[in-house]
Design an enzyme around this catalytic site. Structure first.
Site, PDB file in Angstrom:
ATOM      1  N   ASP A 189      -1.963 -22.446  -9.646  1.00 45.69           N
ATOM      2  CA  ASP A 189      -2.730 -21.309 -10.090  1.00 45.69           C
ATOM      3  C   ASP A 189      -1.611 -20.306 -10.537  1.00 45.69           C
ATOM      4  OD1 ASP A 189      -4.526 -20.074 -11.773  1.00 45.69           O
ATOM      5  OD2 ASP A 189      -4.962 -19.030 -10.087  1.00 45.69           O
ATOM      6  N   GLY A 196     -10.185 -10.772 -11.857  1.00 44.25           N
ATOM      7  CA  GLY A 196     -10.940  -9.809 -10.554  1.00 44.25           C
ATOM      8  C   GLY A 196     -12.576  -9.205 -10.674  1.00 44.25           C
ATOM      9  N   ASN A 248     -12.552 -16.924  -8.625  1.00 38.89           N
ATOM     10  CA  ASN A 248     -11.770 -17.255  -7.762  1.00 38.89           C
ATOM     11  C   ASN A 248     -12.422 -15.749  -7.020  1.00 38.89           C
ATOM     12  OD1 ASN A 248     -10.648 -16.364  -5.763  1.00 38.89           O
ATOM     13  ND2 ASN A 248      -8.396 -15.955  -6.619  1.00 38.89           N
ATOM     14  N   THR A 249     -12.455 -14.457  -7.636  1.00 35.49           N
ATOM     15  CA  THR A 249     -13.543 -13.413  -7.158  1.00 35.49           C
ATOM     16  C   THR A 249     -14.621 -13.757  -6.685  1.00 35.49           C
ATOM     17  OG1 THR A 249     -11.529 -11.846  -8.264  1.00 35.49           O
ATOM     18  CG2 THR A 249     -13.238 -10.937  -7.546  1.00 35.49           C
TER      19      THR A 249
END
Ligand code: 13P
Length: 287
Positions: free
Chosen positions: A84, A178, A231-232
């Protein structure tokens, strides 16, 4: 089965759904995501940021762990192991370590340099049967030290990079790594539609999947997004479940301090959010 992401994303474009890229941080993360994909008969992409790769002691460790886990857990759904936001050097390291897919994030280079480096890496990846993602514009926010201003991708530049033979393309359309701020303007669907018009059936990648409302996710998929990175949100689910375990004093009861017990609620929580995302993206049953 470890495969490149090319075929699974081609199928996703044709079938009007998206495949999730879930970033991994350790053994628990990897196991939870692989098991959820298998239980739901969904293709999956395991994302590894350069920071997470370093944390796990290096790409060779990650690659060996993922391959062994696929075998020992009996995972038969297609799994891509993908770098990534890779640097030029990071891409070469992952190719050598046995990854099945790489992302070259040349978005911070002038377009000519992005073109030159992407062209070279496309050849390297394709010669070895790997898939390759490139980025135009930038993803706002910060992920593992990769900082982006969040510029909207120029459709012409997207076309230029797509024509180099990359397998899928990340285009900045107002998405952010995020949590999204309160005053976030949302995704720029006009830009996405223009990009789609120019790049045709090239699978588009939506980074910053955490916190994007469901209706925007669905609209993005309808406009050609076939890979969505998360992800977050996995980290937040893991954190909340772990906090609950400790706040309830479970680590103090019996052998609750055993790391296999301490990390279990978080690992289960990751499975919950990964399944939810697979449902939303429409990849369940598509393996
Ligand atoms: P989030 O952390 O916002 O879900 O973004 C993930 C991502 O885009 C990985 O490249």
């Amino acid at each position: 089965m470890l495969v490149s992401a090319t075929e699974m994303l081609k199928k996703a474009v044709e079938g009007h759904y998206a495949v999730g890229q879930f970033n991994i941080n350790n053994l628990e993360w990897t196991k939870s995501i692989l098991q959820t994909a298998q239980e739901n008969n969904s293709p999956v992409i395991l994302g590894v940021s350069e920071g997470a790769g370093k944390y796990m002691t290096g790409y060779k460790t990650v690659s060996a762990m993922v391959s062994a886990m696929i075998e020992e857990l009996g995972i038969t759904v297609p799994v891509a192991l993908h770098l990534d936001h890779g640097s030029y050097e990071g891409c070469y390291k992952c190719v050598k370590a046995g990854f099945s897919s790489i992302m070259f994030d040349g978005s911070h280079f002038p377009i000519e340099e992005n073109v030159e480096k992407t062209t070279e890496l496309v050849h390297v990846a394709h010669n070895l049967g790997l898939s390759i993602e490139a980025e135009v514009g930038s993803i706002g926010g910060e992920e593992d030290g990769v900082v982006g201003a969040g510029e909207i991708a120029d459709p012409e530049e997207c076309k230029k990079i797509a024509d180099l033979g990359v397998d899928f393309l990340a285009a900045g359309i107002g998405n952010i790594h995020g949590k999204y701020p309160e005053n976030w303007k949302g995704l720029d669907f006009d830009a996405l539609a223009k990009i789609k018009e120019l790049v045709g059936d090239m699978p588009l990648v939506l980074h910053g999947g955490t916190g994007i409302p469901e209706d925007m996710i669905k609209k993005a998929i309808s406009l050609g997004v076939a890979k969505i990175n998360v992800n977050t949100e996995c980290q937040l689910y893991f954190q909340e479940a772990t906090r609950k375990y400790i706040e309830e004093g479970k680590d103090l009861q019996g052998k609750g301090y055993d790391p296999r017990k301490l990390l279990a609620p978080g690992a289960e929580a990751i499975k919950v959010i990964v399944k939810e995302k697979m449902e939303l993206f429409g990849s369940i049953g598509k393996a």
